[in-house]
Design a protein around this motif. Structure first.
Motif, short mmCIF file in Angstrom:
data_model
loop_
_atom_site.label_atom_id
_atom_site.label_comp_id
_atom_site.label_asym_id
_atom_site.label_seq_id
_atom_site.Cartn_x
_atom_site.Cartn_y
_atom_site.Cartn_z
N LEU A 21 7.62 3.96 10.09
CA LEU A 21 7.42 4.93 11.17
C LEU A 21 7.10 4.26 12.49
O LEU A 21 7.60 4.66 13.54
CB LEU A 21 6.33 5.94 10.80
CG LEU A 21 6.75 7.01 9.80
CD1 LEU A 21 5.57 7.93 9.48
CD2 LEU A 21 7.92 7.83 10.33
N ALA A 22 6.26 3.22 12.45
CA ALA A 22 5.92 2.51 13.69
C ALA A 22 7.17 1.86 14.28
O ALA A 22 7.42 1.95 15.49
CB ALA A 22 4.86 1.45 13.40
N ASN A 23 7.98 1.24 13.43
CA ASN A 23 9.20 0.59 13.91
C ASN A 23 10.21 1.62 14.42
O ASN A 23 10.89 1.40 15.42
CB ASN A 23 9.82 -0.25 12.81
CG ASN A 23 9.01 -1.52 12.55
OD1 ASN A 23 8.45 -2.09 13.48
ND2 ASN A 23 8.94 -1.94 11.31
N ALA A 24 10.31 2.75 13.73
CA ALA A 24 11.26 3.78 14.15
C ALA A 24 10.85 4.35 15.51
O ALA A 24 11.70 4.61 16.37
CB ALA A 24 11.33 4.89 13.10
N ALA A 25 9.56 4.54 15.71
CA ALA A 25 9.08 5.06 17.00
C ALA A 25 9.43 4.08 18.12
O ALA A 25 9.92 4.48 19.19
CB ALA A 25 7.57 5.30 16.94
N ASN A 26 9.20 2.80 17.88
CA ASN A 26 9.52 1.80 18.92
C ASN A 26 11.03 1.69 19.13
O ASN A 26 11.49 1.52 20.26
CB ASN A 26 8.96 0.43 18.53
CG ASN A 26 7.69 0.11 19.27
OD1 ASN A 26 7.34 0.79 20.24
ND2 ASN A 26 6.99 -0.92 18.83
N PHE A 27 11.80 1.80 18.06
CA PHE A 27 13.26 1.71 18.19
C PHE A 27 13.79 2.86 19.05
O PHE A 27 14.63 2.65 19.94
CB PHE A 27 13.91 1.72 16.81
CG PHE A 27 15.41 1.59 16.84
CD1 PHE A 27 16.01 0.37 17.09
CD2 PHE A 27 16.21 2.69 16.60
CE1 PHE A 27 17.40 0.25 17.12
CE2 PHE A 27 17.60 2.59 16.62
CZ PHE A 27 18.20 1.37 16.89
N ALA A 28 13.30 4.07 18.80
CA ALA A 28 13.75 5.22 19.59
C ALA A 28 13.40 5.01 21.07
O ALA A 28 14.22 5.29 21.96
CB ALA A 28 13.11 6.51 19.07
N ALA A 29 12.20 4.53 21.35
CA ALA A 29 11.79 4.28 22.73
C ALA A 29 12.64 3.19 23.36
O ALA A 29 13.05 3.29 24.53
CB ALA A 29 10.31 3.90 22.78
N PHE A 30 12.93 2.15 22.60
CA PHE A 30 13.74 1.03 23.10
C PHE A 30 15.13 1.52 23.51
O PHE A 30 15.60 1.26 24.63
CB PHE A 30 13.84 -0.05 22.02
CG PHE A 30 14.63 -1.25 22.42
CD1 PHE A 30 14.07 -2.26 23.17
CD2 PHE A 30 15.96 -1.37 22.03
CE1 PHE A 30 14.81 -3.38 23.54
CE2 PHE A 30 16.71 -2.49 22.40
CZ PHE A 30 16.13 -3.49 23.16
N VAL A 31 15.79 2.25 22.62
CA VAL A 31 17.14 2.76 22.92
C VAL A 31 17.10 3.70 24.12
O VAL A 31 17.92 3.60 25.04
CB VAL A 31 17.72 3.46 21.67
CG1 VAL A 31 18.99 4.24 22.03
CG2 VAL A 31 18.01 2.44 20.58
N PHE A 32 16.13 4.59 24.14
CA PHE A 32 16.03 5.59 25.21
C PHE A 32 15.88 4.91 26.58
O PHE A 32 16.46 5.36 27.57
CB PHE A 32 14.83 6.50 24.93
CG PHE A 32 14.71 7.66 25.86
CD1 PHE A 32 15.53 8.78 25.72
CD2 PHE A 32 13.76 7.67 26.87
CE1 PHE A 32 15.41 9.86 26.58
CE2 PHE A 32 13.64 8.75 27.73
CZ PHE A 32 14.47 9.85 27.58
N HIS A 33 15.12 3.83 26.63
CA HIS A 33 14.86 3.18 27.92
C HIS A 33 15.89 2.12 28.28
O HIS A 33 16.11 1.85 29.46
CB HIS A 33 13.45 2.59 27.94
CG HIS A 33 12.40 3.64 27.98
ND1 HIS A 33 12.16 4.42 29.10
CD2 HIS A 33 11.54 4.09 27.04
CE1 HIS A 33 11.20 5.29 28.85
NE2 HIS A 33 10.80 5.11 27.61
#
Ligand code: SME
Length: 157
Positions: A21-33
């Motif tokens: 979950l921690a990695n998925a949250a960061n991955f979504a933020a990374f792609v979005f930005h």
């Protein structure tokens, strides 16, 4: 877009952290930005019934539950293939979460050819996801899936 560089950054971003979950949250933020002209980026995971349930994301609040096999996400999950929709208004089974979204790409999360969720990216521009973007975003999802412990999801019957 240098998707190869972004892929290496994804691997570094998730390295050493066991929490999906921690990695998925960061991955979504990374792609979005990092990817321009994106209105939403996030995960859906199946529950016991096969419905897809909202996971970590960036963007406006979205549909929490997509009925089994439905929508662009359901199609990508059940076929285990990426689905690109250039104009969501022309895709009959599109599920509207954000009226501003005009095009969409959904990539299944695969481990050993088993799908345990999907990663969905929306844009307010029509035909935002060219084949270079499709292959690039698939590369990022592959980098994520090969470095991250899968979320344990119930097997659908
Ligand atoms: N449009 C998707 C639903 C999820 S939202 O775009 C965040 C679909 O048709 O599956």
């Amino acid at each position: 877009m240098d998707y190869e560089l972004l892929g290496r950054q994804v691997s570094e971003l998730v390295a050493g952290e066991p929490s999906h979950l921690a990695n998925a949250a960061n991955f979504a933020a990374f792609v979005f930005h990092e990817i321009p002209d994106i209105s939403w980026a996030g995960f859906y995971y199946p529950d016991e019934s096969g419905d897809l349930v909202l996971g970590p994301f960036q963007g406006n609040p979205a549909c929490t539950r997509l009925p089994k096999g439905r929508g662009v996400c359901g199609a990508a999950f059940s076929t285990r293939e990426t689905v690109v929709v250039d104009d969501v208004s022309a895709y009959t089974d599109h599920i509207v979460c954000d009226v501003a979204a005009r095009s969409e790409i959904v990539v299944p999360l695969l481990v050993d050819n088993f799908a345990y969720g999907v990663f969905d990216v929306d844009s307010a521009s029509v035909a935002r996801f060219a084949s270079t973007d499709r292959h690039g975003i698939e590369r990022l999802v592959r980098a994520f899936c090969s470095s991250v412990r899968p979320l344990s999801v119930p097997q659908s019957s």
